[in-house]
Design an enzyme around this catalytic site. Structure first.
Site, PDB file in Angstrom:
ATOM      1  N   ASP A   8      50.200 -37.731  33.797  1.00  0.00           N
ATOM      2  CA  ASP A   8      51.212 -37.896  32.747  1.00  0.00           C
ATOM      3  C   ASP A   8      50.901 -37.077  31.500  1.00  0.00           C
ATOM      4  O   ASP A   8      51.160 -37.510  30.380  1.00  0.00           O
ATOM      5  CB  ASP A   8      51.374 -39.380  32.377  1.00  0.00           C
ATOM      6  CG  ASP A   8      51.725 -40.211  33.594  1.00  0.00           C
ATOM      7  OD1 ASP A   8      52.539 -39.742  34.398  1.00  0.00           O
ATOM      8  OD2 ASP A   8      51.163 -41.311  33.749  1.00  0.00           O
ATOM      9  N   LYS A  11      53.110 -32.491  32.465  1.00  0.00           N
ATOM     10  CA  LYS A  11      53.103 -31.353  33.384  1.00  0.00           C
ATOM     11  C   LYS A  11      54.507 -30.937  33.780  1.00  0.00           C
ATOM     12  O   LYS A  11      54.772 -29.754  33.968  1.00  0.00           O
ATOM     13  CB  LYS A  11      52.287 -31.693  34.641  1.00  0.00           C
ATOM     14  CG  LYS A  11      50.823 -32.008  34.350  1.00  0.00           C
ATOM     15  CD  LYS A  11      50.051 -32.307  35.628  1.00  0.00           C
ATOM     16  CE  LYS A  11      50.501 -33.572  36.332  1.00  0.00           C
ATOM     17  NZ  LYS A  11      50.250 -34.816  35.591  1.00  0.00           N
ATOM     18  N   GLY A  35      55.384 -38.612  38.909  1.00  0.00           N
ATOM     19  CA  GLY A  35      56.695 -38.755  38.296  1.00  0.00           C
ATOM     20  C   GLY A  35      56.782 -37.739  37.177  1.00  0.00           C
ATOM     21  O   GLY A  35      56.068 -37.833  36.197  1.00  0.00           O
ATOM     22  N   HIS A  36      57.621 -36.740  37.348  1.00  0.00           N
ATOM     23  CA  HIS A  36      57.715 -35.687  36.344  1.00  0.00           C
ATOM     24  C   HIS A  36      59.099 -35.707  35.705  1.00  0.00           C
ATOM     25  O   HIS A  36      60.106 -35.641  36.392  1.00  0.00           O
ATOM     26  CB  HIS A  36      57.431 -34.328  36.982  1.00  0.00           C
ATOM     27  CG  HIS A  36      56.018 -34.208  37.473  1.00  0.00           C
ATOM     28  ND1 HIS A  36      55.570 -33.160  38.219  1.00  0.00           N
ATOM     29  CD2 HIS A  36      54.945 -35.009  37.299  1.00  0.00           C
ATOM     30  CE1 HIS A  36      54.277 -33.326  38.489  1.00  0.00           C
ATOM     31  NE2 HIS A  36      53.890 -34.452  37.937  1.00  0.00           N
ATOM     32  N   GLN A 217      49.335 -35.596  39.185  1.00  0.00           N
ATOM     33  CA  GLN A 217      48.206 -36.419  38.728  1.00  0.00           C
ATOM     34  C   GLN A 217      47.299 -35.615  37.776  1.00  0.00           C
ATOM     35  O   GLN A 217      47.770 -34.696  37.137  1.00  0.00           O
ATOM     36  CB  GLN A 217      47.400 -36.986  39.903  1.00  0.00           C
ATOM     37  CG  GLN A 217      48.109 -38.110  40.655  1.00  0.00           C
ATOM     38  CD  GLN A 217      49.084 -37.627  41.707  1.00  0.00           C
ATOM     39  OE1 GLN A 217      48.796 -36.739  42.487  1.00  0.00           O
ATOM     40  NE2 GLN A 217      50.268 -38.193  41.746  1.00  0.00           N
TER      41      GLN A 217
HETATM   42  P1  IMO Z   1      51.740 -37.716  37.512  1.00  0.00           P
HETATM   43  O1  IMO Z   1      51.935 -36.581  38.484  1.00  0.00           O
HETATM   44  C1  IMO Z   1      49.399 -41.157  36.298  1.00  0.00           C
HETATM   45  C2  IMO Z   1      47.313 -43.388  39.444  1.00  0.00           C
HETATM   46  C3  IMO Z   1      47.770 -44.794  39.730  1.00  0.00           C
HETATM   47  C4  IMO Z   1      46.448 -45.441  40.119  1.00  0.00           C
HETATM   48  C5  IMO Z   1      45.747 -44.337  40.898  1.00  0.00           C
HETATM   49  C6  IMO Z   1      45.886 -44.458  42.393  1.00  0.00           C
HETATM   50  O2  IMO Z   1      53.004 -38.297  37.000  1.00  0.00           O
HETATM   51  O3  IMO Z   1      50.786 -37.330  36.440  1.00  0.00           O
HETATM   52  P2  IMO Z   1      47.908 -43.939  44.030  1.00  0.00           P
HETATM   53  O4  IMO Z   1      49.276 -44.534  44.099  1.00  0.00           O
HETATM   54  O5  IMO Z   1      47.909 -42.479  43.751  1.00  0.00           O
HETATM   55  O6  IMO Z   1      47.056 -44.321  45.195  1.00  0.00           O
HETATM   56  O7  IMO Z   1      47.227 -44.663  42.751  1.00  0.00           O
HETATM   57  O8  IMO Z   1      46.347 -43.124  40.452  1.00  0.00           O
HETATM   58  N1  IMO Z   1      48.362 -42.360  39.513  1.00  0.00           N
HETATM   59  C7  IMO Z   1      48.907 -41.753  38.448  1.00  0.00           C
HETATM   60  N2  IMO Z   1      48.713 -41.964  37.129  1.00  0.00           N
HETATM   61  N3  IMO Z   1      50.235 -40.176  36.692  1.00  0.00           N
HETATM   62  C8  IMO Z   1      50.408 -39.925  38.000  1.00  0.00           C
HETATM   63  O9  IMO Z   1      51.111 -38.882  38.446  1.00  0.00           O
HETATM   64  C9  IMO Z   1      49.767 -40.765  38.951  1.00  0.00           C
HETATM   65  N4  IMO Z   1      49.746 -40.826  40.304  1.00  0.00           N
HETATM   66  C10 IMO Z   1      48.864 -41.800  40.624  1.00  0.00           C
HETATM   67  O10 IMO Z   1      48.317 -45.411  38.601  1.00  0.00           O
HETATM   68  O11 IMO Z   1      45.681 -45.695  38.968  1.00  0.00           O
HETATM   69 MG    MG Z   2      54.066 -38.867  35.469  1.00  0.00          MG
END
Ligand code: IMO
Ligand code: MG
Length: 426
Positions: A8, A11, A35-36, A217
């Site tokens: 988050d 990106k 989630g973008h 992520q």
């Molecule tokens: P973007 O691309 C923030 C976190 C989840 C959890 C951990 C594992 O929007 O930056 P998972 O469902 O991947 O097995 O969960 O990773 N997590 C994220 N946190 N932004 C994301 O994506 C995330 N994708 C997974 O909250 O702590």
């Molecule tokens: Mg996100």
């Protein structure tokens, strides 16, 4: 482009900006846990799988390193079609793995079973799908779009998963025919999108085209380099792009690290600079720090340069993009964590021993805050305190700042260099 924190970082916004100049935009890992948010004019789009390059009509690739939920992809294609966005040039690797309903169910059940020790996953089946991939029982897109192969592989998998669901979790299993019918439908939709995407990307590079690898992520969520076990099951670091897209490391010229001006984390696990009081709430409300995928409130805290420096190291970052500088505007003073204190010791590098991360105390530098009253078009338009904050980041990390984002809209970006140019920096 990689996230340098816990995801988050903004990106989506940065990819959208860079996509205007790119020819090909590639997702290389993760799935719809990402989630973008992309704002185009007065429209806001929330994307989970399709690279943000789709809004510029660029070639978009979902690489082999992604785990793809076919139901979500179908929804996203509809969502884009309804809004008049063409998805004609979206391609999917035949080697990407698919997420099926039993992965999602197992993700939920695993989290329940962990109770207080839960990871706080997005509950989208990401971990179980990658587990199947590593266990060599996963179903790849190439098999999935072949009806005969898919039926066979689904039957094998369901037999085992239903047994697991019943015996270990006491949960109900899934019906083979119902799943075959539903997912067979999505497969027909996906089939024409399947390509040898490694070949496609490498050929584009050979032609001198500009290819952007869009990480989902962030570094601290990397399966190997993040805060294990509170991580995702893929490799958001820059090296993940090589594996997840099928390109060699020598073909990647620059690595842009996206740094949010403060830190957030959604899900459980250590976060040294977390602010549990009013300041954290203030940042959350100002920055609308609620998950795009799950709506969960994000944990908020000051910028942690120990983390960003670590990200720079493990990804070989060459350039920095700072986002959300606008969110901090209005605070009388801001802080930046430059080291951790553990007992009498002061750490300036990220600890390899994660057991200690939960116990460290951040060492802060305090800087004056700033107001943003007019729309800055250049660094020189920013208040002196905001510029000082940015300089602190550049100096602290030891890398050049090449992009600053000051808001959600496309225009609210200050580009300081041609990021597809040969030489890093500005
Ligand atoms: P973007 O691309 C923030 C976190 C989840 C959890 C951990 C594992 O929007 O930056 P998972 O469902 O991947 O097995 O969960 O990773 N997590 C994220 N946190 N932004 C994301 O994506 C995330 N994708 C997974 O909250 O702590
Ligand atoms: Mg996100």
């Amino acid at each position: 482009m990689v996230g340098t924190q816990w995801g988050d970082e903004g990106k989506g916004k940065v990819t959208d900006y860079l996509s205007a100049q790119a020819d090909v935009v590639v997702r290389y890992q993760g799935g719809n846990n990402a989630g973008h948010t992309v704002v185009v004019g007065d429209r806001e789009y929330r994307m989970r799988l399709v690279p943000s390059g789709v809004f510029h009509g660029k070639t978009c690739v979902i690489g082999n390193g992604v785990v793809l939920d076919p139901a979500v992809l179908a929804q996203e294609l509809d969502y884009l079609a309804e809004r008049g966005v063409s998805t004609e040039r979206v391609y999917v690797s035949g080697a990407a793995h698919i997420i099926l309903p039993y992965h999602i169910r197992l993700d939920e059940l695993d989290e329940q079973r962990r109770g207080g020790g839960r990871l706080g996953t997005a509950r989208r089946g990401i971990g179980p799908a990658y587990a199947d991939k590593a266990a060599r029982v996963g179903i790849r897109v190439g098999e999935y779009v072949n009806p005969v192969l898919f039926a066979r592989r689904l039957r094998e998998n369901l037999e085992e998963k239903n047994r697991l669901l019943g015996a270990v979790y006491g949960a109900e299993g899934f019906d083979f025919h119902a799943m075959l019918a539903e997912y067979g439908g999505y497969a027909r939709r996906l089939a024409p999108m399947v390509r040898d995407t490694s070949l496609l990307i490498n050929q584009a590079i050979d032609r001198g085209e500009k290819v952007l690898f869009e990480g989902a992520q962030g570094t601290l969520l990397d399966l190997d380099h993040g805060t294990y076990p509170y991580v995702t099951s893929s490799h958001p670091v820059a090296g993940g792009a090589c594996i997840g897209a099928g390109v060699g490391p020598t073909r990647i010229r620059r690595v842009l690290g996206v740094v949010k001006a403060y830190t957030t984390r959604v899900g459980d696990g250590p976060m040294p600079t977390e602010l549990l009081g009013a300041e954290g709430d203030w940042i959350r409300e100002r920055g609308h720090e609620y998950g795009t995928v799950t709506g969960r409130p994000r944990r908020c805290g000051w910028l942690d340069l120990v983390v960003v420096k670590y990200a720079a190291r493990v990804s070989g970052i060459t350039d920095l993009a700072v986002t959300r500088l606008d969110t901090l505007a209005g605070l009388p003073r801001v802080r930046i964590c430059t080291a951790y204190r553990v007992g009498k010791e002061v750490l300036t590098t990220f600890p390899a021993d994660l057991a200690c991360l939960g116990a460290v105390e951040p060492v802060y530098e305090e800087l004056p805050g700033w107001e943003l009253d007019r729309e800055p078009r250049a660094l020189a338009d920013l208040p002196a305190a905001a510029r000082r904050y940015l300089e602190h980041i550049e100096e602290g990390v030891g890398l050049p700042l090449t992009l600053v984002s000051l808001g959600r809209e496309r225009g609210q970006t200050i580009g300081l260099a041609d990021l597809f140019g040969k030489e890093p920096g500005r």
